[in-house]
Design an enzyme around this catalytic site. Structure first.
Site: not given
Lengths: 321, 476
Positions: B385, B288, B180, B254
């Site tokens: 983040e 990331c 997906k 991850e």
């Protein structure tokens, strides 16, 4: 240009030890990172109006060069005429900044260029190896200046540099600068050739750049064109960082001249991109940036013709020099 | 003076269909429950894609199961390798088209899709194609086995590259997949479906179901899925971990990061500046492993910040299709709002916000490259983040303090060290609690190198032999 004494810059009396301390305190250069940055600037896409500007700029910043054992007065005269009228089919084409020749050819070049504002640059100091006594190097320089050379392209003593004798390199540049003194009290413009291909490491190239700027060079130049590795984009980028930082610190602008191996208009445009993005637009003038080249001019002319007509003319439509 | 004239890459090479269904069992389904997917740089609608229902997911998993049992687990490793090599070559052949498509749908500059994303995508397939017939040497003993059907959910920041990181090792190891893509960036995954057809990959080996979070949840929760692989936010990663807890499903996650980029006073300064720029402004900071916390030794802070600001002034923000653009569009309005909110928070908490004066296009979603100085470890912008082109700057005095500050985060994905002292690099690499540590460089990726994090950055590794192991179990 305001004059700051080398002692002020180094922060002590000039000795080999103080020079070594000063040069070795400069930040190191990471080879991989430097070459990556150069490669990424190489992907800039220069089209239409910016390409037209860049092609003209490349000609105006060129030191059109002939440095051969077989040079003759006639050959030099022909090159000078080429500089005056680079493209007989398009008289709006600008002229190169200078003609660069061996010292004995200076009178011939001066004569051919009389009445124009194209400079004559002479290589001196036992070019290209620099292996001669200081007396010979000084005489070589003075002779060229006396004959009317507007600019002197000297070589540094790479042997002294690589053996750590920075003081000797410094002293030689200072002495040659003094030898550039004309009768009227002005100085011929001094370009200091580092011969980066022989210095090998980027750390050495950064140190040699600083040494040449400290000693009073007006330009730092990459190469003689006579060794196997000549001007490269990463080397030029590094030297442009050096002159940029020098200006930020001391308020004095020094020029940069990559020389040797720059043959295509495409290459020249890559260099101009590096000048713009590393040192800044202030360096994008013949006063502070030059190309040392011989075959580059014709490729630029062909590109100019292509922009005008839409197709490539071929080498028979630009003049041999 | 020397201004760069516009140099746009032509978009004529890409032909999106008006609307897309899912790719199930080797065929596209009829578009249904469609929603629009746009170019974040212009807000232009590029195509309509389908919202995957639980039924669509079930069909996709059934197709993957059937392909696994009937073909993919039956053919030899070298046969699987042939298909992967074929896919890799088609990606190379169509790389310009895919680069333009990715730039249109994601907003990242063409320079990056052309020079970074697409070469990596192809190299990932080439690398794992080589593994397909060498699984005996993966480290699990002879005849390791695939898990079966892998459910894979990928983010919007590197759409095609994340697809490659997921699909290439899964297929090489002998699994079949249902993938997906992110709801804002599904188009290149759908183009990849066409490539699977072009490569004559057996039907059902790769299935692609588009949609939002609910589609992903249905996929993860499907009882016939053996392995779940997710790349994305830590919040969603947590949900997935809860969802699969107590099942037999294998999981790799991850997730987010808040990497420290540590610059010592003996660093190669000009290259460190480039590393900082690349660390946080590459891909608009939608990375990331971005170097979002700059830790600079106090003694060189002023000099470094002066150079950094000067360098930031040369960054070119704008049309992502222009070959000279360095910083493209933010991927979505939602992400843009999140970035703006966090930066305001940082300012409120005492951080000093600086951005170069760069013109911002009228349409689309944009955020100027920004640094926040005077940040301390307690500030929000040092802890959360941001996932945008925003760098938080902190200082340190000693190596021990640098390590303490770098490790003081719930994340542990990556870190950077800048120093000319090799011994210091080795010592710090040992002390830093991060899965990937770069020395005198940043954001370098290679299919042979494992990638992944510690703590809230997730678990499992992608890339290299380690990445292969996530898709294998010991044979009997």
């Amino acid at each position: 240009m305001q004059k700051i004494s080398p002692e002020t810059i180094v922060g002590s009396r000039i000795t080999n030890q103080s020079l070594r301390r000063w040069l070795h305190s400069l930040p190191g250069v990471d080879k991989v990172g430097l070459e990556q940055r150069a490669a990424s600037l190489g992907t800039r896409s220069i089209k239409t109006t910016s390409k037209a500007w860049a092609l003209d700029a490349a000609i105006k910043m060129m030191d059109l060069t002939t440095l051969e054992g077989m040079d003759t007065p006639e050959r030099v005269r022909s090159l000078c005429l080429k500089a005056i009228t680079p493209d007989p089919t398009d008289l709006s084409t600008p002229s190169p900044a200078a003609i660069c020749v061996y010292g004995d050819m200076v009178p011939h070049a001066k004569k051919a260029l009389e009445g124009t504002n194209i400079y004559v640059a002479a290589v001196a100091t036992a070019f290209p190896s620099g292996r001669a006594s200081m007396a010979v190097k000084l005489l070589d320089t003075k002779d060229a200046v006396k004959n009317g050379a507007d600019e002197i392209d000297m070589v540094i003593d790479r042997g002294a540099f690589l053996s750590g004798n920075y003081l000797e390199v410094f002293k030689q540049i200072v002495a040659i600068k003094e030898a550039c003194l004309r009768k009227d009290g002005s100085y011929a413009h001094l370009k200091v050739i580092l011969e980066t291909g022989e210095l090998q490491t980027y750390d050495n190239i950064r140190r040699a750049s600083y040494l040449a700027m400290l000693a009073g060079g007006d330009f730092i130049k990459t190469s003689t064109g006579k060794v196997s590795v000549n001007a490269t984009i990463p080397t030029t980028l590094l030297m442009l960082q050096a002159v940029r930082d020098w200006f930020d610190e001391h308020g004095v602008m020094i020029g940069v001249k990559p020389a040797g191996g720059i043959r295509t208009a495409k290459d020249a445009m890559k260099y101009l991109v590096v000048v713009k993005e590393i040192a800044g637009e202030a360096w994008l003038t013949p006063e502070y940036f030059r190309f040392g080249a011989s075959s580059l001019l014709n490729d630029v002319l062909m590109q100019k013709q292509k922009m005008k007509t839409g197709n490539y003319s071929g080498p028979d439509y630009v003049t041999v020099d | 003076m020397f201004e760069y004239a516009p140099a746009p890459e032509s978009r004529a090479i890409v032909n999106f269909q008006k609307s897309y269904g899912h790719f199930i069992g080797g065929k596209f389904t009829k578009p249904a429950n469609t929603f629009q997917t746009i170019s974040p740089a212009t807000e232009e609608v590029l195509a309509e894609i389908s919202e995957g229902s639980a039924k669509d997911v079930d069909q996709a998993v059934k197709a993957a199961r059937s392909a696994y049992e009937k073909t993919w687990s039956k053919i030899s490793g070298s046969e699987r390798g042939k298909y992967l090599y074929r896919i890799a070559r088609i990606i190379q052949e169509r790389s310009r088209e895919l680069a333009v498509a990715e730039t249109l749908n994601n907003g990242k500059p063409i320079k990056e899709t052309r020079d970074v994303d697409l070469p990596l995508v192809a190299s990932w397939f080439f690398y794992y194609a080589g593994w397909a017939d060498k699984l005996d040497y993966a480290g699990l003993g002879p005849n390791p086995k695939a898990h079966g059907v892998a459910a894979q959910i990928i983010p919007w920041n590197f759409p095609l590259m994340m697809l490659a990181w997921k699909i290439a090792p899964a297929l090489a190891a002998g699994n079949t997949v249902v993938l997906k893509p992110a709801e804002t960036t599904s188009l290149t995954a759908l183009l990849f479906a066409e490539i699977c057809q072009q490569a004559e990959l057996p039907e059902g080996v790769v299935n692609i179901v588009t949609g939002h979070g609910a589609t992903g949840a249905a996929l993860v929760g499907h009882p016939d899925v053996n392995k779940v692989a997710f790349t994305g936010s830590t919040d969603v990663g947590r949900l997935i971990a809860k969802q699969v807890a107590g099942t037999n499903k294998k999981v790799t996650l991850e997730l987010g990061g808040k990497a420290a980029n540590i610059v010592f006073d003996d660093a190669p300064l000009d290259q460190a500046i480039e590393g900082i720029i690349n660390g946080i402004f590459f891909n608009q900071g939608h990375v990331c492993c971005a170097g979002s916390r700059l830790l600079v030794q106090e003694s060189i802070q002023d000099e470094l910040l002066k150079k950094l600001k000067k360098r930031m002034e040369t960054l070119r923000l704008g049309d992502p299709l222009d070959k000279n653009t360095d910083i493209g569009a933010i991927n979505s309005k939602a992400q843009l709002d999140k970035i703006s909110k966090l930066v305001k928070q940082g300012q409120k908490e005492g951080g000093e916000v600086w951005a170069p004066n760069c013109p911002i296009p009228k349409n689309g979603f944009w955020y100027a490259p920004t640094i926040i100085t005077g940040v301390s470890p307690t500030n929000t912008v040092a802890r959360e983040e941001i996932f945008g082109p925003v760098l938080s700057v902190m200082t340190f005095r000693t190596p021990a303090e640098a390590v303490a500050k770098a490790n003081n985060t719930p994340f542990g994905l990556s870190a950077g060290i800048w120093t000319e002292k090799g011994s210091r690099i080795l010592k710090l690499a040992d002390q830093l609690n991060a899965g990937v540590i770069w020395a005198n460089t940043f954001n370098q990726f290679d299919p042979t190198s494992p990638f992944g994090g510690f703590k809230e950055s997730g678990y499992g590794r992608e890339g290299g032999r380690h990445g292969l192991l996530a898709y294998l179990k010991a044979g009997n």
